[in-house]
Scaffold this active site. Structure first.
Site, short mmCIF file in Angstrom:
data_model
loop_
_atom_site.label_atom_id
_atom_site.label_comp_id
_atom_site.label_asym_id
_atom_site.label_seq_id
_atom_site.Cartn_x
_atom_site.Cartn_y
_atom_site.Cartn_z
N ARG A 18 53.43 13.87 49.84
CA ARG A 18 53.14 12.53 50.37
C ARG A 18 52.05 12.59 51.45
O ARG A 18 50.90 12.21 51.21
CB ARG A 18 54.44 11.92 50.93
CG ARG A 18 54.39 10.43 51.16
CD ARG A 18 53.66 9.99 52.41
NE ARG A 18 54.18 10.57 53.65
CZ ARG A 18 53.58 10.46 54.83
NH1 ARG A 18 52.44 9.80 54.95
NH2 ARG A 18 54.08 11.04 55.90
N ASP A 19 52.38 13.11 52.62
CA ASP A 19 51.40 13.13 53.72
C ASP A 19 50.18 13.95 53.31
O ASP A 19 49.04 13.61 53.62
CB ASP A 19 52.06 13.74 54.96
CG ASP A 19 51.40 13.29 56.26
OD1 ASP A 19 50.40 12.55 56.19
OD2 ASP A 19 51.88 13.69 57.33
N HIS A 210 56.88 16.97 63.94
CA HIS A 210 55.87 16.71 62.88
C HIS A 210 54.50 16.91 63.53
O HIS A 210 54.00 16.02 64.22
CB HIS A 210 56.06 15.28 62.38
CG HIS A 210 55.07 14.83 61.35
ND1 HIS A 210 55.41 14.53 60.05
CD2 HIS A 210 53.73 14.63 61.41
CE1 HIS A 210 54.33 14.15 59.37
NE2 HIS A 210 53.29 14.20 60.18
N HIS A 212 50.44 18.02 63.50
CA HIS A 212 49.16 18.26 62.80
C HIS A 212 48.39 19.30 63.60
O HIS A 212 48.62 19.48 64.80
CB HIS A 212 48.39 16.94 62.65
CG HIS A 212 48.99 16.02 61.63
ND1 HIS A 212 48.44 15.81 60.40
CD2 HIS A 212 50.14 15.27 61.66
CE1 HIS A 212 49.19 14.97 59.71
NE2 HIS A 212 50.24 14.62 60.46
N CYS A 243 46.11 11.52 57.82
CA CYS A 243 46.46 10.12 57.61
C CYS A 243 45.19 9.31 57.39
O CYS A 243 44.22 9.47 58.13
CB CYS A 243 47.21 9.59 58.83
SG CYS A 243 47.56 7.84 58.74
N ASN A 252 48.68 18.60 58.17
CA ASN A 252 49.88 19.06 58.87
C ASN A 252 49.79 20.56 59.05
O ASN A 252 49.09 21.24 58.31
CB ASN A 252 51.12 18.77 58.03
CG ASN A 252 51.37 17.28 57.87
OD1 ASN A 252 50.77 16.64 57.04
ND2 ASN A 252 52.24 16.75 58.69
#
Ligand SMILES: CC(C)(COP(=O)([O-])OP(=O)([O-])OC[C@H]1O[C@@H](n2cnc3c(N)ncnc32)[C@H](O)[C@@H]1OP(=O)([O-])[O-])[C@@H](O)C(=O)NCCC(=O)NCCSC(=O)C[C@@](C)(O)CC(=O)[O-]
Length: 305
Positions: A18-19, A210, A212, A243, A252
């Site tokens: 997803r990300d 989370h 990055h 994003c 990430n």
């Protein structure tokens, strides 16, 4: 602020499908995404963030959400999560039976507007019925909190903003939250402050890190979070990601790098690093590039001697 609460077991949520893939310029076929999910679960990942049910006009890469969810073979014991920003997204997701839905808000007003086209207060109004409907359907609910350290539009974000967002998330029934350094500007101290700011509303067992890696601090930030007792982390195989509404932010932290760090700390993840490196090599090759992971690069080089 730092303590020696380092956990002995860590759960990693791979957000690569997803990300990781939401920002790709080239279309990524659903079959490739499905194969990635299969390889991640075969490597031992017990939580995978598969896709999002957002507007295809905003994020075209996730338009194949149904195809991906319907096409993958689920493995017992694995939790499959998806992003749902509103009831329209939730209703579409419900047909595909995710184990967990993620509502995603921001500690910065400007990011909330750019990312989901509404204020923080409006976002909470949209999330509330999603949370209620998900819990009623027996689906778990996570709340992603973006920009807990810095915002691409507003700059530094004060910890008080994080406490405010965590309070709002808790108020609507979100079960656990991600403390996200969306643009990777965090340092260990800043990330610890963001986690501390979340603690009045979510205990340490319900906080996920989370991070990055834009400024190369993500592993240090992971360690700083571990020192506070955090044991749930999100990462992305091969360091995929970014994003679409956080220009310049890189992917990430790579799952391979985090697993290597954790193995070196004698922390159990249940993940087979070699199989994970293969999964990262697979998706990187499908995207026509090399894995964005120091550990994967080192291990792949070692294999060829
Ligand atoms: C939230 C919206 C939908 C609001 O978008 P909007 O334009 O304000 O929505 P609207 O309610 O006014 O509807 C406009 C159109 O969108 C449709 N629509 C409305 N909702 C949906 C939906 N759920 N799925 C599909 N379609 C939808 C709706 O049906 C309508 O279609 P039209 O009549 O024009 O044909 C939009 O802003 C959006 O999709 N944003 C995408 C945000 C996104 O995916 N961002 C990336 C993920 S967040 C992230 O990566 C950060 C994170 C989580 O990883 C943590 C971190 O690192 O910080």
């Amino acid at each position: 602020m730092t303590t020696n609460n380092i956990p002995t077991r860590v759960k990693l949520i791979d957000v690569g499908p997803r990300d990781g893939l939401q920002n790709e310029k080239q279309p990524v076929p659903a079959a490739v995404k499905i194969e990635l999910v299969h390889r991640l679960q075969a490597a031992g990942l017990k939580e995978i963030e598969v896709t999002s049910y957002v507007s295809p006009k905003w994020v075209p890469q996730m338009a194949d959400n149904h195809e991906v969810m319907a096409g993958m073979t689920r493995q017992p014991g694995v939790r499959y999560s998806v992003l749902t920003p509103n009831m329209k997204g939730f209703e579409a997701a419900l047909l595909d039976q995710p184990d967990e839905v993620v509502v995603f808000g921001a500690a910065s007003e400007a990011f909330s507007q750019k990312n989901i086209n509404c204020s923080i207060a409006e976002s909470i109004e949209r999330f509330a019925p999603v949370v209620q409907a998900a819990l009623a359907a027996g689906i778990a609910v996570r709340g992603a909190m973006s920009c807990t350290v810095g915002c691409p539009y507003e700059g530094e974000v004060a910890p008080e903003r994080v406490t405010m967002l965590a309070r709002l998330m808790k108020g609507i029934g979100v079960q656990r939250v991600d403390v996200a350094d969306t643009i990777g500007v965090g340092t260990p101290l800043k990330v610890q402050r963001a986690i501390e700011a979340t603690l009045p509303h979510f205990d340490i067992d319900h906080i996920c890190g989370h991070f990055h890696d834009t400024y190369g601090q993500a592993l240090s930030n992971t360690y700083a979070a571990l020192q506070m007792g955090v044991w749930n982390f999100q990462s992305s195989v091969a360091g995929l990601g970014g994003c679409p509404y956080a220009k310049g932010a890189t992917g990430n932290v790579s799952t391979e790098d985090v697993v290597y760090l954790l193995q070196g700390l004698d922390i159990d993840t249940g993940i087979d690093l070699d199989a994970l490196v293969d999964a990262g090599a697979f998706i990187s090759s499908a995207l026509g590039r090399k894995p964005n992971s120091r550990v994967a690069t080192a291990l792949l080089n070692k294999r060829v001697g």
